[in-house]
Design an enzyme around this catalytic site. Sequence first.
Site, PDB file in Angstrom:
ATOM      1  N   ASP A 138      -1.688  11.610  10.674  1.00 57.59           N
ATOM      2  CA  ASP A 138      -2.091  10.983   9.414  1.00 57.59           C
ATOM      3  C   ASP A 138      -3.097   9.869   9.704  1.00 57.59           C
ATOM      4  O   ASP A 138      -2.933   8.737   9.274  1.00 57.59           O
ATOM      5  CB  ASP A 138      -0.861  10.439   8.683  1.00 57.59           C
ATOM      6  CG  ASP A 138      -1.165  10.017   7.249  1.00 57.59           C
ATOM      7  OD1 ASP A 138      -2.161  10.492   6.674  1.00 57.59           O
ATOM      8  OD2 ASP A 138      -0.401   9.191   6.703  1.00 57.59           O
TER       9      ASP A 138
ATOM     10  N   GLY B  76       4.102   7.907   2.429  1.00 58.59           N
ATOM     11  CA  GLY B  76       5.051   6.910   1.953  1.00 58.59           C
ATOM     12  C   GLY B  76       4.374   5.675   1.422  1.00 58.59           C
ATOM     13  O   GLY B  76       3.152   5.595   1.348  1.00 58.59           O
TER      14      GLY B  76
ATOM     15  N   GLY C 157       0.816  -1.205   0.000  1.00 58.65           N
ATOM     16  CA  GLY C 157       0.000   0.000   0.000  1.00 58.65           C
ATOM     17  C   GLY C 157       0.846   1.249   0.000  1.00 58.65           C
ATOM     18  O   GLY C 157       2.068   1.207   0.126  1.00 58.65           O
TER      19      GLY C 157
ATOM     20  N   GLY D 186       0.338   5.806   0.859  1.00 57.17           N
ATOM     21  CA  GLY D 186      -0.546   6.878   1.321  1.00 57.17           C
ATOM     22  C   GLY D 186       0.136   8.221   1.173  1.00 57.17           C
ATOM     23  O   GLY D 186       1.058   8.383   0.370  1.00 57.17           O
TER      24      GLY D 186
ATOM     25  N   VAL E  46       4.203   1.345   1.678  1.00 54.03           N
ATOM     26  CA  VAL E  46       4.389   0.302   2.684  1.00 54.03           C
ATOM     27  C   VAL E  46       4.633  -1.029   1.987  1.00 54.03           C
ATOM     28  O   VAL E  46       3.878  -1.424   1.098  1.00 54.03           O
ATOM     29  CB  VAL E  46       3.167   0.202   3.625  1.00 54.03           C
ATOM     30  CG1 VAL E  46       3.407  -0.864   4.690  1.00 54.03           C
ATOM     31  CG2 VAL E  46       2.865   1.551   4.266  1.00 54.03           C
TER      32      VAL E  46
ATOM     33  N   LYS F  44       7.735   0.963   5.985  1.00 55.29           N
ATOM     34  CA  LYS F  44       7.170   2.155   5.367  1.00 55.29           C
ATOM     35  C   LYS F  44       8.302   3.055   4.904  1.00 55.29           C
ATOM     36  O   LYS F  44       9.046   3.617   5.705  1.00 55.29           O
ATOM     37  CB  LYS F  44       6.273   2.908   6.354  1.00 55.29           C
ATOM     38  CG  LYS F  44       5.610   4.113   5.729  1.00 55.29           C
ATOM     39  CD  LYS F  44       4.562   4.702   6.659  1.00 55.29           C
ATOM     40  CE  LYS F  44       3.794   5.797   5.967  1.00 55.29           C
ATOM     41  NZ  LYS F  44       2.714   6.328   6.832  1.00 55.29           N
TER      42      LYS F  44
END
Length: 143
Positions: free
Chosen positions: A135, A25, A20, A22, A27, A42
């Site tokens: 976040d 950064g 993933g 976001g 992951v 991350k």
Amino acid sequence: MPRVEQPFGVDGYVVTDLIGFGATGEVWRGRDETTHEPVALKRLWEPASDGLVLRLREDAAVVSEIAGPHAVRLLEVAILPGGEVVLVMAEAAGGSLGGLLARRGRLHPSEVVTLLGPLAQVLAELHRRGMIHGDLTPNNVLL
């Protein structure tokens, strides 16, 4: 914009696949080379600076003091050659709230209560220690 590349290297860990990304950064899934425990790595978009590294290490010290099943352990703040920053965390095997919502849609009210109670406790403890998450999104609420 995400920069998805081949896995990078962090001493002591095997990096396997992207799981993933976001606002801050991307992951990656991995495992500890010694214990074989699964980890999440991350890789931050922001390059290392003295201020960022100091803040992350201070945050890591606070997070490491919060024990319990509802806080993800931050295992290491790694600075890679070239100045990339990687946060090595214990893997949350249940995925994220974002993933759950994408699969199922709405949660039952009892699930919301079950989820938000422990989340509020962890956030309150962080705030008590002077730290703000910064976040908090469904993808960052790990199950």
